[in-house]
Write a protein that holds these residues in place. Structure first.
Motif, mmCIF file in Angstrom:
data_model
loop_
_atom_site.group_PDB
_atom_site.id
_atom_site.type_symbol
_atom_site.label_atom_id
_atom_site.label_comp_id
_atom_site.label_asym_id
_atom_site.label_seq_id
_atom_site.Cartn_x
_atom_site.Cartn_y
_atom_site.Cartn_z
ATOM 1 N N ASN A 192 0.835 -1.213 0.000
ATOM 2 C CA ASN A 192 0.000 0.000 0.000
ATOM 3 C C ASN A 192 0.867 1.258 0.000
ATOM 4 O OD1 ASN A 192 -2.334 -1.581 0.173
ATOM 5 N ND2 ASN A 192 -2.389 -1.479 2.400
ATOM 6 N N THR A 193 1.881 1.254 0.856
ATOM 7 C CA THR A 193 2.760 2.413 0.982
ATOM 8 C C THR A 193 3.477 2.707 -0.329
ATOM 9 O OG1 THR A 193 3.101 2.052 3.351
ATOM 10 C CG2 THR A 193 4.783 3.336 2.192
ATOM 11 N N GLU A 194 3.986 1.663 -0.962
ATOM 12 C CA GLU A 194 4.739 1.863 -2.201
ATOM 13 C C GLU A 194 3.854 2.389 -3.330
ATOM 14 O OE1 GLU A 194 6.868 -1.812 -2.719
ATOM 15 O OE2 GLU A 194 8.043 -1.438 -0.887
ATOM 16 N N LYS A 243 2.734 7.555 -6.248
ATOM 17 C CA LYS A 243 1.792 8.635 -6.579
ATOM 18 C C LYS A 243 2.279 9.985 -6.035
ATOM 19 C CE LYS A 243 -1.839 6.664 -8.621
ATOM 20 N NZ LYS A 243 -2.450 7.169 -9.876
ATOM 21 N N GLY A 244 3.439 9.988 -5.371
ATOM 22 C CA GLY A 244 4.037 11.236 -4.903
ATOM 23 C C GLY A 244 3.573 11.720 -3.545
ATOM 24 N N CYS A 245 3.040 10.831 -2.718
ATOM 25 C CA CYS A 245 2.531 11.263 -1.406
ATOM 26 C C CYS A 245 3.664 11.740 -0.498
ATOM 27 C CB CYS A 245 1.761 10.131 -0.734
ATOM 28 S SG CYS A 245 0.209 9.754 -1.583
ATOM 29 N N THR A 271 -0.553 -1.084 14.737
ATOM 30 C CA THR A 271 0.018 -1.788 15.879
ATOM 31 C C THR A 271 0.987 -2.891 15.459
ATOM 32 O OG1 THR A 271 -1.975 -3.163 15.988
ATOM 33 C CG2 THR A 271 -1.866 -1.294 17.480
ATOM 34 N N ASN A 272 0.841 -3.404 14.235
ATOM 35 C CA ASN A 272 1.698 -4.498 13.784
ATOM 36 C C ASN A 272 2.805 -4.087 12.819
ATOM 37 O OD1 ASN A 272 0.534 -7.371 14.657
ATOM 38 N ND2 ASN A 272 -1.196 -5.983 14.323
ATOM 39 N N ALA A 273 2.640 -2.947 12.121
ATOM 40 C CA ALA A 273 3.567 -2.667 11.019
ATOM 41 C C ALA A 273 4.202 -1.286 11.008
ATOM 42 C CB ALA A 273 2.835 -2.882 9.683
ATOM 43 N N ILE A 274 3.720 -0.339 11.799
ATOM 44 C CA ILE A 274 4.195 1.038 11.602
ATOM 45 C C ILE A 274 5.682 1.195 11.946
ATOM 46 C CG2 ILE A 274 3.615 2.035 13.871
ATOM 47 C CD1 ILE A 274 2.464 4.448 12.098
ATOM 48 N N LYS A 275 6.175 0.444 12.897
ATOM 49 C CA LYS A 275 7.614 0.516 13.231
ATOM 50 C C LYS A 275 8.444 0.131 12.007
ATOM 51 C CE LYS A 275 10.935 -1.164 16.688
ATOM 52 N NZ LYS A 275 11.893 -1.867 15.829
ATOM 53 N N GLU A 276 8.049 -0.942 11.365
ATOM 54 C CA GLU A 276 8.750 -1.408 10.156
ATOM 55 C C GLU A 276 8.639 -0.384 9.025
ATOM 56 O OE1 GLU A 276 10.640 -4.633 7.847
ATOM 57 O OE2 GLU A 276 10.088 -4.685 9.964
ATOM 58 N N LEU A 277 7.477 0.209 8.858
ATOM 59 C CA LEU A 277 7.279 1.204 7.793
ATOM 60 C C LEU A 277 8.185 2.414 8.019
ATOM 61 C CD1 LEU A 277 3.373 1.138 7.423
ATOM 62 C CD2 LEU A 277 5.064 0.036 5.948
ATOM 63 N N ARG A 278 8.246 2.884 9.258
ATOM 64 C CA ARG A 278 9.074 4.055 9.565
ATOM 65 C C ARG A 278 10.563 3.766 9.360
ATOM 66 N NH1 ARG A 278 5.315 5.633 14.737
ATOM 67 N NH2 ARG A 278 4.059 7.230 13.675
#
Length: 259
Positions: A57-59, A64-66, A78-85
């Motif tokens: 989703n992030t990619e 799209k230039g977000c 709660t499960n993924a934001i640490k990894e995303l950051r």
């Protein structure tokens, strides 16, 4: 950079409740929203699966230039934001159940939490809950089946009402005075919740807090869009386009996303 869009994603259509709060507070901002309805609910999936979906989703949003990404899903946060950051350079805004204000304000020292299994079992939620609910009765309830019903457009169905009554009865018996909604889909159940719960019970969701935090982070990074033009809002779903449109209550264009 400031005119680039805010990206918002959720496991389905529920995160539009978060997008609405962001759009209300920051009407000049452009937004791109992803409803990953084909994979809803995230609450039944493993942490590894959730992280993989969140990265996908992030990619899409980054292509799209977000300029900033809002994870409008409690389970994903709660499960993924640490990894995303740790993986991507843009700022991320997460969403988690508002257990802190409920616990601090509860006079009966009894709080109900309605959330997905993935949120309630996550390390982040357990840590936050233990910090603020010491000495209080906390009734945690997995909202099994509710996300699926909302994704099917059955918000006001008899099936939804029966499930909610079943889930809320132990909370009513415990005399809760706050109900925390731990899923961004659940604000769409507000009319039913108000009808079922005693009038003294206050219902808290995270939408306004997420919008305020989004504004704070945009200001911090000098990313606020101050151009006085009509904002552009794009919506993508790999599920039922009609259901997403019905929740938006606006003639926005909704595109099919082939995830």
């Amino acid at each position: 950079m400031s005119e680039q869009p805010i990206g918002v994603f959720d496991s389905g259509v529920g995160g539009t409740s978060i997008w609405k709060e962001i759009h209300k507070l920051l009407p000049l901002e452009n937004n791109i929203y992803i409803a990953d309805s084909a994979n809803a609910p995230y609450g039944h999936k493993s942490t590894e699966q959730i992280i993989e979906l969140c990265k996908k989703n992030t990619e899409f949003l980054l292509k799209k230039g977000c300029k900033l990404v809002v994870v409008a899903c409690n389970t994903a946060t709660t499960n993924a934001i640490k990894e995303l950051r740790e993986t991507y350079a843009v700022p991320f805004i997460g969403i988690e159940p508002a257990i802190k204000p409920a616990a601090l304000q509860s006079k009966h020292k009894a709080v109900g939490i309605l959330a997905t299994k993935g949120t309630l079992s996550s390390e982040l939620f357990q840590k936050t809950s233990s910090l603020y609910t010491n000495g209080q009765q906390v009734i945690e309830q997995v909202g099994e089946g509710l996300v699926e019903l909302i994704e099917e457009g059955k918000v006001d169905s008899e099936e939804t009402k029966i499930l909610l009554k079943k889930y809320l009865q132990p909370m009513i018996e415990a005399n809760i005075d706050y109900l925390v909604l731990g899923c961004s889909h659940y604000p769409y159940l507000m009319p039913l919740l108000i009808d079922i719960l005693p009038s003294h019970v206050k219902i808290i969701d995270s939408g306004e807090a997420v919008a305020r935090q989004t504004k704070t982070i945009l200001e911090k990074h000098n990313l606020l869009n101050n151009q006085n033009t009509n904002s552009k809002n794009e919506f993508y779903t790999n599920g039922n386009i009609g259901i997403l449109k019905s929740l938006l209550n606006n003639p926005f264009e909704v595109n099919f996303l082939a995830f």
